[in-house]
Design an enzyme around this catalytic site. Structure first.
Site, PDB file in Angstrom:
ATOM      1  N   GLY A 127       0.823  -1.205   0.000  1.00 41.51           N
ATOM      2  CA  GLY A 127       0.000   0.000   0.000  1.00 41.51           C
ATOM      3  C   GLY A 127       0.858   1.255   0.000  1.00 41.51           C
ATOM      4  N   SER A 128       0.342   2.281   0.636  1.00 39.63           N
ATOM      5  CA  SER A 128       0.984   3.596   0.559  1.00 39.63           C
ATOM      6  C   SER A 128       2.351   3.651   1.212  1.00 39.63           C
ATOM      7  CB  SER A 128       0.084   4.633   1.206  1.00 39.63           C
ATOM      8  OG  SER A 128      -1.161   4.638   0.551  1.00 39.63           O
ATOM      9  N   THR A 129       2.670   2.686   2.081  1.00 45.33           N
ATOM     10  CA  THR A 129       4.005   2.733   2.681  1.00 45.33           C
ATOM     11  C   THR A 129       5.063   2.588   1.598  1.00 45.33           C
ATOM     12  OG1 THR A 129       3.918   0.350   3.091  1.00 45.33           O
ATOM     13  CG2 THR A 129       3.318   1.788   4.920  1.00 45.33           C
TER      14      THR A 129
END
Lengths: 487, 469
Positions: free
Chosen positions: A216-218
């Site tokens: 995801g956004s990490t």
């Protein structure tokens, strides 16, 4: 009659010779194979013949041995806080073999390793019983406790690393299992084992090392690192050329942002509020091959990350098309990573661009506590320059100060982080994963801890807040535990 | 004037009796097992075993008595046979005592039979009986040629011994036992000696007919049809043993023994060719319809097969036992050969030697058997009468075949057969019969090495020397 007698003598000699040849074959040529044959109970008997050495954390054993009154296995393995430490120790069972450190360091723990040859020889002369050596880990008891207790009943994993050395500080996975419940070979042990095997939640799975999740956004911090390294962005505060809505290359699919103000947002701002469009666009600009190059420097696509327990390979696809690459740049599509891998990414950034090889065995000790082997920190790669690493630190610290990661703030400590929510399942139908990666800084500018947290949870909302809401407090507790133990 | 003539008579130089050599070797043969006993005690319990003195004295006494009897009644006997047999018997006793103390085997006996009784004291008793029989053989049989008188009685007795087990229930799949009240006897062990006596007596008489009355065909002497009779009878007997008693070992032993003796008696290689052909035909024939034999071959080829592991575990365990011993072994008392479970101290005792003494010990061990056989063959070569030659080669050949069949089976060289390792395996019949066998070999070797009696003085010897001018 003497001629046939002599011939019979030769014949008898040949019979004896055949036996001699056979015994050489069995006891020399095939000895090793027979000795370690899967049906040879001696391997197991040997494993439990003496008091097994211990696995040590913070100077205290997290394992033990109890004497039994069994004819085959004299000792049985016990565990202190078994479920908490299971992702580190693995198990040693009389009926179901062993895994992880218990298996990999079996030689030291049983005392059979060639490295303990001297001790064994001495024991032979002094008549002492053979005792196993100890495996001293790099783990931090307080951090592990924080991670395990904060994960609680949720499904998830935590990996924490010391960025300056690569020492693994915490490695938690929930739901977990207690390896002492099936350490023996009785019916009760078998029942416990079968129950774990059948459990849909897979408690035996080491999620921190052996499970891959969409990051995801990490993953955006990695895309940011690639953009800086490959010159797609020079000034983190200069606006990027990002339309709103941003259409994925070669498609008509618009990239949906969960945040406002993403049009032409600067890299700094985009990371703070987690703009999908900016990072998808940047990933596309950097291009697939350069993205792959940077990801691999961080440890992706490497099937042999041995801590020494081997971690599953994290994936950044080398052959995907342009839209795929753009989606992968925000941690979607088929990008997948272990929690350990994300902790490594964070650690490399926190350590000014130098990635240290993660390891969890500090040293091996002989039964008399002499150090047999000491593992020294090793540099694994340099995925980004010191300057760019510091720029990323600045941006990640902004995320915690005023962005999506405020839940990880620690009073008086500089913390950098990034939230993430990863979707999975067809049409994102399944429950998303909440992610949080972060590091804490000590006053001298170095970082003592980098941590990655993933939580699989039905409560998670499909936006970045859930990463900050569910995973960040866990990361904070782990960082705080490490900082407190350094005092 | 008288002429003084000095005549020197060259008499036979007295052959050394070698009894002192035997005594010195015998001392080693007693001391080595005593040390082994001590070693086992220290390894298992960490203390000098309480029975050490008793064991040492017992073995020493038995060996001493045997030696004195040999010294008195078989002065010129081969000096190696007695020490070698004593050494094997002593080591066997130590191993049986060692396995008696295995918690695993004790547990097994308690679960299966409701109780455990140690085997070593019984084996010590059997050894004493064996040595008594050895002494009896030497005292009663002053000359081995006496045995020749009993050729046909031997035939009858051996037939009875071989057939008897058919009428008793099978034990563990093989009918090789007869039970008389509290005792069970393995008649095959005794039969092998008695049948060797019969073959020797029979072949000594018939050898000329068997050797000479033949036609030459393709370089081979083909015997006349009617001369094939005896070998056919023995062959059929062996096949019957195999089929009705499911005893591969005994069957192989008797046929092999006969072929060897026939070859020695007739000096005709053709008999060997016939023997091999017939055993091949017999083996293949029986294997096609006898599931017991097929199974043995199957386990031999795939000892670790998952499907049959339940049944083939024994042989698999034996192999792993040898492998785990490695080059130098685990040391006495420290192996896990007791994992074999059933028959660990009888048919499979060799694997305990293999595991605990290693390759080095096994080589030495097999060489001891090799030496006994070699001394037997040497006795056959030295014997002056055909009956003695045949009997000596028959007995040593039987020993060689038995060692090969048992050790080869346990080590997975050939399919496993139910036979015991001479002298070391637990079992009264085996140890008693083998002591008798060694007794007979010693008797033959004594006769062979004894100096020829001085020729009777001729009455006119004095006369012929006097030449008067």
């Amino acid at each position: 009659m003497n001629k046939p007698l002599r011939r019979i003598a030769i014949f008898c000699g040949l019979l004896v010779l055949a036996l001699l040849a056979r015994t050489n074959w069995l006891q020399y040529v095939e000895a090793e194979e027979l000795n370690t044959h899967s049906k040879n109970r001696r391997v197991l008997i040997e494993r439990y013949a003496g008091e097994r050495g211990n696995i040590i954390v913070d100077g205290k054993p997290i394992t033990g041995s109890v004497e039994t009154n069994d004819t085959d296995f004299k000792y049985k393995r016990t565990y202190v806080d078994g479920p908490m430490w299971a992702p580190v120790t693995g198990y040693a069972s009389q009926a179901f073999d062993a895994n992880q450190i218990e298996k990999l360091q079996d030689g030291i723990l049983t005392g059979n390793s060639d490295q303990l040859f001297f001790d064994r020889t001495m024991a032979m002369f002094t008549g002492d019983k053979k005792v196993g050596g100890n495996v001293v880990t790099t783990l931090n008891g307080a951090a592990q406790k924080a991670a395990f207790e904060r994960l609680g009943s949720k499904k998830g994993a935590v990996a924490a690393i010391d960025p300056q050395t690569g020492k693994i500080l915490a490695l938690a996975s929930t739901p977990s299992y207690d390896p002492s419940t099936f350490a023996g070979y009785s019916g009760k042990d078998e029942k416990a084992w079968l129950a774990l095997e059948r459990d849909k939640d897979k408690p035996k799975l080491n999620r921190a090392l052996r499970e891959v999740y969409p990051p995801g956004s990490t993953f955006k911090v990695l895309t940011a690192a690639a953009a800086l390294e490959h010159g797609a962005v020079d000034d983190i505060n200069a606006p990027t050329d990002t339309p709103e809505p941003y259409i994925l290359p070669n498609t008509r699919t618009p990239m949906i942002n969960h945040a406002n103000g993403c049009k032409n947002a600067s890299l700094n701002q985009a990371l703070k509020v987690s703009c999908n469009s900016v990072f998808a666009n940047l990933g596309d600009k950097v291009g697939r091959d350069k993205m792959v190059e940077t990801a691999q420097k961080f440890g992706f696509n490497n099937p042999e990350i041995d801590t020494p327990v081997r971690a599953a390979a994290s994936v950044y696809d080398k052959t995907m098309d342009r839209p795929g690459n753009a989606l992968s740049s925000i941690g979607q599509f088929n990008t997948a990573t272990t929690p350990l891998q994300m902790a490594m990414v964070t650690a490399a950034i926190a350590n000014d661009g130098k990635l240290m090889k993660p390891y969890m065995i500090d040293q091996l000790e002989a039964p008399n506590l002499d150090v047999i082997t000491k593992n020294e920190p090793q540099e694994m790669s340099r995925p980004l320059s010191q300057k760019n690493a510091q720029l990323l630190q600045e941006m990640m610290e902004n995320v915690v100060k005023e962005g999506t990661g405020t839940n990880a703030k620690i009073e008086g400590v500089e913390v950098g982080g990034k939230t993430g929510t990863a979707q999975h399942g067809e049409n994102n139908s399944k429950n998303p994963y909440a992610w949080f990666i972060s590091y804490a800084k000590s006053p001298d500018g170095g970082s003592p801890v980098a941590v990655a947290v993933v939580v699989e949870d039905s409560e998670a909302k499909r936006d970045d807040i859930s990463g900050g809401g569910l995973a960040a407090p866990i990361a904070k507790a782990v960082m705080k535990a490490v900082l407190d133990s350094k005092k | 004037m008288s002429v003084v003539t000095n005549t020197t008579t060259i008499g036979a130089i007295e052959a050394p009796s070698r009894r002192n050599t035997e005594l010195a070797l015998l001392a080693f043969a007693v001391v080595i097992p005593v040390f082994a006993y001590l070693n086992v005690g220290l390894a298992l319990n960490g203390e000098v075993p309480a029975g050490l003195l008793g064991y040492g004295l017992g073995l020493g006494l038995l060996a001493g008595v045997a030696h004195l009897v040999v010294r008195k009644f078989a002065m010129y006997a081969d000096p190696l046979l007695l020490p070698l047999a004593t050494l094997l018997n002593g080591l066997g006793l130590v191993m049986i005592w060692r396995l008696d103390q295995s918690p695993r085997l004790i547990q097994r006996a308690k679960t299966l039979f409701g109780g455990f009784s140690p085997d070593a004291p019984k084996q010590l008793l059997y050894s004493a009986i064996g040595i008594a029989l050895f002494v009896g053989v030497l005292i009663l049989i002053k000359d081995h040629r006496i045995l020749q008188r009993y050729t046909y009685i031997s035939m009858a007795v051996s037939l009875v011994l071989l057939i008897m087990p058919v009428f008793f229930p099978a034990v563990n799949g093989a009918k090789i036992w007869i039970s008389l009240g509290p005792f069970t006897i393995q008649p095959g062990e005794f039969a092998k000696i008695i049948i060797a006596i019969f073959f020797s007596g029979y072949l000594m008489v018939k050898r000329d007919a068997l050797a000479l009355a033949s036609r030459r065909f393709m370089g081979l002497y083909l015997p006349r049809g009617r001369d094939l009779g005896p070998i056919l009878v023995v062959w059929v007997m062996s096949i019957l043993i195999l089929v009705f008693e499911t005893d591969l070992g005994t069957s192989l032993l008797f046929f092999g023994l006969f072929v060897i003796m026939l070859y020695v008696a007739t000096e005709r290689t053709s008999w060997i060719v016939f023997g091999l052909l017939m055993s091949a035909v017999g083996a293949v024939g029986v294997a096609t319809f006898e599931p017991h034999v097929q199974q043995r071959v199957e386990f031999w080829l795939n000892p670790f097969a998952e499907k049959t592991w339940e049944q083939s575990e024994q042989i698999g365990q034996a192999l792993m036992s040898f492998g785990s011993g490695g080059t130098l072994g685990t040391g006495l008392g420290q192996g896990d050969s007791d994992l074999i479970g059933f028959a660990a101290n009888s048919d499979f005792i060799l694997s305990t030697f293999g595991e605990e003494l290693g390759l080095a010990g096994m080589m030495a061990f097999l060489m001891i058997y090799g030496l006994i056989v070699e001394r037997g063959v040497r006795t056959a070569l030295a014997a002056r009468d055909p009956f003695g030659k045949l009997l000596a080669i028959g007995l040593s050949g039987a020993l060689a075949i038995q060692v090969f069949v048992v050790a080869g089976g346990v080590m997975g060289l050939i399919p496993l057969t139910g036979m015991t390792m001479p002298f070391v395996a637990y079992g009264g019949s085996s140890v008693i019969a083998n002591w008798a066998l060694v007794g007979i070999l010693i008797r033959i070797s004594d006769t062979a090495r004894r100096p020829a009696p001085a020729p009777a003085p001729s009455p006119d010897a004095e006369m012929t020397q006097v030449v008067r001018p």
